[in-house]
Design a protein around this motif. Sequence first.
Motif, mmCIF file in Angstrom:
data_model
loop_
_atom_site.group_PDB
_atom_site.id
_atom_site.type_symbol
_atom_site.label_atom_id
_atom_site.label_comp_id
_atom_site.label_asym_id
_atom_site.label_seq_id
_atom_site.Cartn_x
_atom_site.Cartn_y
_atom_site.Cartn_z
ATOM 1 N N ILE A 433 0.858 -1.184 0.000
ATOM 2 C CA ILE A 433 0.000 0.000 0.000
ATOM 3 C C ILE A 433 0.900 1.242 0.000
ATOM 4 C CG2 ILE A 433 -1.901 -1.182 1.158
ATOM 5 C CD1 ILE A 433 -1.125 0.187 3.741
ATOM 6 N N SER A 434 0.457 2.272 -0.668
ATOM 7 C CA SER A 434 1.254 3.492 -0.801
ATOM 8 C C SER A 434 1.212 4.297 0.497
ATOM 9 C CB SER A 434 0.722 4.342 -1.949
ATOM 10 O OG SER A 434 -0.572 4.842 -1.632
ATOM 11 N N ASP A 435 2.035 5.326 0.576
ATOM 12 C CA ASP A 435 2.008 6.207 1.742
ATOM 13 C C ASP A 435 0.653 6.895 1.866
ATOM 14 O OD1 ASP A 435 4.602 5.464 2.212
ATOM 15 O OD2 ASP A 435 5.490 7.426 1.749
ATOM 16 N N ASP A 436 0.076 7.294 0.742
ATOM 17 C CA ASP A 436 -1.241 7.929 0.783
ATOM 18 C C ASP A 436 -2.299 6.942 1.269
ATOM 19 O OD1 ASP A 436 -0.245 10.340 -0.089
ATOM 20 O OD2 ASP A 436 -0.775 10.005 -2.202
ATOM 21 N N GLU A 437 -2.235 5.710 0.789
ATOM 22 C CA GLU A 437 -3.182 4.696 1.249
ATOM 23 C C GLU A 437 -2.987 4.404 2.734
ATOM 24 O OE1 GLU A 437 -4.000 1.843 -2.608
ATOM 25 O OE2 GLU A 437 -2.008 1.760 -1.667
ATOM 26 N N LEU A 438 -1.734 4.432 3.178
ATOM 27 C CA LEU A 438 -1.457 4.217 4.596
ATOM 28 C C LEU A 438 -2.050 5.344 5.433
ATOM 29 C CD1 LEU A 438 -0.151 2.801 6.969
ATOM 30 C CD2 LEU A 438 2.046 3.837 6.318
ATOM 31 N N SER A 439 -1.940 6.575 4.963
ATOM 32 C CA SER A 439 -2.526 7.699 5.690
ATOM 33 C C SER A 439 -4.038 7.548 5.802
ATOM 34 C CB SER A 439 -2.178 9.019 4.997
ATOM 35 O OG SER A 439 -0.805 9.320 5.132
ATOM 36 N N GLU A 440 -4.675 7.131 4.718
ATOM 37 C CA GLU A 440 -6.130 6.944 4.758
ATOM 38 C C GLU A 440 -6.488 5.785 5.690
ATOM 39 O OE1 GLU A 440 -9.933 7.184 4.731
ATOM 40 O OE2 GLU A 440 -8.636 8.728 3.862
ATOM 41 N N LYS A 441 -5.685 4.735 5.680
ATOM 42 C CA LYS A 441 -5.911 3.618 6.606
ATOM 43 C C LYS A 441 -5.811 4.107 8.046
ATOM 44 C CE LYS A 441 -3.796 -0.760 8.100
ATOM 45 N NZ LYS A 441 -2.741 -1.778 7.827
ATOM 46 N N PHE A 442 -4.787 4.908 8.335
ATOM 47 C CA PHE A 442 -4.597 5.456 9.685
ATOM 48 C C PHE A 442 -5.825 6.242 10.121
ATOM 49 C CE2 PHE A 442 -3.484 8.902 12.506
ATOM 50 C CZ PHE A 442 -2.618 8.339 13.429
ATOM 51 N N LEU A 443 -6.295 7.144 9.277
ATOM 52 C CA LEU A 443 -7.424 7.990 9.647
ATOM 53 C C LEU A 443 -8.699 7.174 9.792
ATOM 54 C CD1 LEU A 443 -6.663 11.074 7.377
ATOM 55 C CD2 LEU A 443 -6.380 10.909 9.858
ATOM 56 N N SER A 444 -8.861 6.156 8.954
ATOM 57 C CA SER A 444 -10.026 5.283 9.068
ATOM 58 C C SER A 444 -10.023 4.532 10.394
ATOM 59 C CB SER A 444 -10.043 4.297 7.904
ATOM 60 O OG SER A 444 -11.101 3.367 8.036
ATOM 61 N N LEU A 445 -8.861 4.012 10.769
ATOM 62 C CA LEU A 445 -8.735 3.324 12.052
ATOM 63 C C LEU A 445 -9.000 4.274 13.212
ATOM 64 C CD1 LEU A 445 -5.609 1.159 11.231
ATOM 65 C CD2 LEU A 445 -7.746 0.245 12.160
ATOM 66 N N ALA A 446 -8.453 5.481 13.122
ATOM 67 C CA ALA A 446 -8.636 6.455 14.185
ATOM 68 C C ALA A 446 -10.105 6.844 14.331
ATOM 69 C CB ALA A 446 -7.777 7.681 13.912
ATOM 70 N N ARG A 447 -10.786 7.015 13.215
ATOM 71 C CA ARG A 447 -12.211 7.343 13.279
ATOM 72 C C ARG A 447 -13.003 6.205 13.920
ATOM 73 N NH1 ARG A 447 -11.120 9.647 8.075
ATOM 74 N NH2 ARG A 447 -11.742 7.696 7.062
ATOM 75 N N TRP A 448 -12.569 4.981 13.669
ATOM 76 C CA TRP A 448 -13.283 3.815 14.205
ATOM 77 C C TRP A 448 -13.180 3.758 15.734
ATOM 78 C CZ3 TRP A 448 -16.512 0.040 12.534
ATOM 79 C CH2 TRP A 448 -16.668 -1.091 13.340
ATOM 80 N N GLY A 449 -11.993 4.035 16.284
ATOM 81 C CA GLY A 449 -11.806 3.786 17.704
ATOM 82 C C GLY A 449 -11.405 4.959 18.564
ATOM 83 N N SER A 450 -10.962 6.073 17.965
ATOM 84 C CA SER A 450 -10.397 7.153 18.780
ATOM 85 C C SER A 450 -10.726 8.511 18.197
ATOM 86 C CB SER A 450 -8.875 6.982 18.904
ATOM 87 O OG SER A 450 -8.535 5.741 19.483
ATOM 88 N N SER A 451 -11.986 8.818 18.092
ATOM 89 C CA SER A 451 -12.391 10.081 17.473
ATOM 90 C C SER A 451 -12.005 11.293 18.313
ATOM 91 C CB SER A 451 -13.902 10.080 17.228
ATOM 92 O OG SER A 451 -14.610 9.897 18.448
ATOM 93 N N GLN A 452 -11.697 11.096 19.601
ATOM 94 C CA GLN A 452 -11.370 12.231 20.465
ATOM 95 C C GLN A 452 -9.897 12.621 20.395
ATOM 96 O OE1 GLN A 452 -12.740 11.122 24.377
ATOM 97 N NE2 GLN A 452 -14.853 11.659 23.910
ATOM 98 N N VAL A 453 -9.114 11.891 19.635
ATOM 99 C CA VAL A 453 -7.705 12.231 19.436
ATOM 100 C C VAL A 453 -7.587 13.175 18.243
ATOM 101 C CG1 VAL A 453 -5.448 11.274 18.779
ATOM 102 C CG2 VAL A 453 -6.881 10.077 20.443
ATOM 103 N N LYS A 454 -6.623 14.090 18.296
ATOM 104 C CA LYS A 454 -6.383 15.006 17.180
ATOM 105 C C LYS A 454 -5.637 14.244 16.084
ATOM 106 C CE LYS A 454 -6.207 19.045 20.220
ATOM 107 N NZ LYS A 454 -5.394 20.161 20.762
ATOM 108 N N ASN A 455 -6.382 13.464 15.336
ATOM 109 C CA ASN A 455 -5.786 12.457 14.462
ATOM 110 C C ASN A 455 -5.020 13.045 13.280
ATOM 111 O OD1 ASN A 455 -6.730 10.080 15.872
ATOM 112 N ND2 ASN A 455 -8.781 10.674 15.223
ATOM 113 N N ASP A 456 -5.533 14.132 12.695
ATOM 114 C CA ASP A 456 -4.826 14.737 11.564
ATOM 115 C C ASP A 456 -3.463 15.265 11.994
ATOM 116 O OD1 ASP A 456 -6.766 14.422 9.442
ATOM 117 O OD2 ASP A 456 -7.991 15.867 10.521
ATOM 118 N N ARG A 457 -3.432 15.932 13.118
ATOM 119 C CA ARG A 457 -2.170 16.472 13.622
ATOM 120 C C ARG A 457 -1.213 15.340 14.019
ATOM 121 N NH1 ARG A 457 -1.591 20.533 18.840
ATOM 122 N NH2 ARG A 457 0.687 20.750 18.775
#
Length: 481
Positions: A433-457
């Motif tokens: 998976i590309s770096d861009d795909e990895l970033s989207e995977k990260f944000l998807s995971l964060a939205r699933w379990g940790s929406s209160q974290v400043k995930n983009d930053r």
Amino acid sequence: MERIAKEYCYKDPPWRILDRTEEKTMSVTVEDRVGGLTEGSTGRLARFVLETDWGMIPETVRHTGVRCLVNIVGNALGGVQDLAIQRLISTLRPVSGPPQVAIIGRREFFDPPSAAFINAASSNVLDFDDTHFPSVIHPSAPVYAPLFALLQHDAVSGQKFLTSFILGMEIACRLGCAVSPQHYHRGAHITATCGVVGAAIACGKMRELNMERLVWAMGISATCAGGLVENLGSTAKSVGVGGAARDGLMAALFAEAGIDSSPIAIEGPRGFLAVGADKPDPAMLTRDLGEDWEIERNALKAYPSGVVLGPVIDAALELAGKVDLAQVAKIVVTGNPLLLERADRAQVETGREAKLSIQHSVASALLGRAIGIGDYTDEAVARLDVRRLRSKVSARPSADFALDAARLDVEMLDGTTVSATVDHARGSLTRPISDDELSEKFLSLARWGSSQVKNDRLLHTLWSVDKLADMRAITRLCTAA
């Protein structure tokens, strides 16, 4: 000269019990104690870890380390609200020591060993982490979590952290290669058994242990190695990964305090290799060390399931929408023998079991035309349409298929067959998976379990981790607001 323990005080972390200045006065070396140890595997690995610094690590390996870190922190954010992790947290809370280390994605703080345990387990619980293909180790979770536990009280640069992280994974993967494939076939969960040694090496590197104590850390961690393949598909699998992180941390701290081990605990006649495999390959531990990096054979998963299911899911997604599912007579999956050994599970009752089910993964992919974390929940397993379709799926092994390859044959009621063959799965070494795909995977995971974290930053900071002067910037961002 013996080391003198100082009285423990809760205001200090446990690894400050001993005065670091005494370490510098120690005159006993590994060579003094055991002669030619540095010619043995354990000693050579310890010397490699001791002498390797950031400038000696190739740029491609550095980037792989950053990718692995982005991926595993994302997994922790996604997995920390899993019911199994919540139960582990509730169990550990009343028996833990003074809270010092953050739990990724939550507000709580735990003592260092417990935090290492929880963060490693939550990183592994979704089966969305990484895989070293030659050994099938998932090396990041047991190695990064204890390093995070060491960050709370001292400033550690991103480069120092990454150096320790990369070296810990490298040793874990080399150890896995040295005992493969017999180790896994014997029923040893290789992520836990080899991961604990990688965790100890990583923590020892970050704590700047001398060579003697690095050898001890390896020996102590090797004696803690445990984990059963029989527990795959249950929460106990992630307990093993968490235990590897915790025990690796403690092995390094014990070694720093002067607890010794056999200097040949890895390659000795009754050491890790001999116990772990019928015909181990000790040369694999040090072959082309520092020139050929096993970490570059570590791939990041594209789907939240057992790695053997990657090509099966790809094939099902290729056919999704192209066949009338109401007219399907049967579906046959052909793949590597390990695919069937690990994932031929027609009858599954829980989402955790389904993560290692060919039948459930095929049915879910064909019906949903996509695969995500939500497809491996208890509710998804219980769906009537999924149950009906997976009852039509069978599998057969073929040595002609590599681990990342599979074929799907869908036979229709009219006798026609529609097929899809995948030579290399998404998320494999050939199709990373590309770096861009990895970033989207990260944000998807964060939205699933940790929406209160400043995930983009947090994501932005992780991608530039090698520029950080103090890794505590990341651990602060990992904590829920």
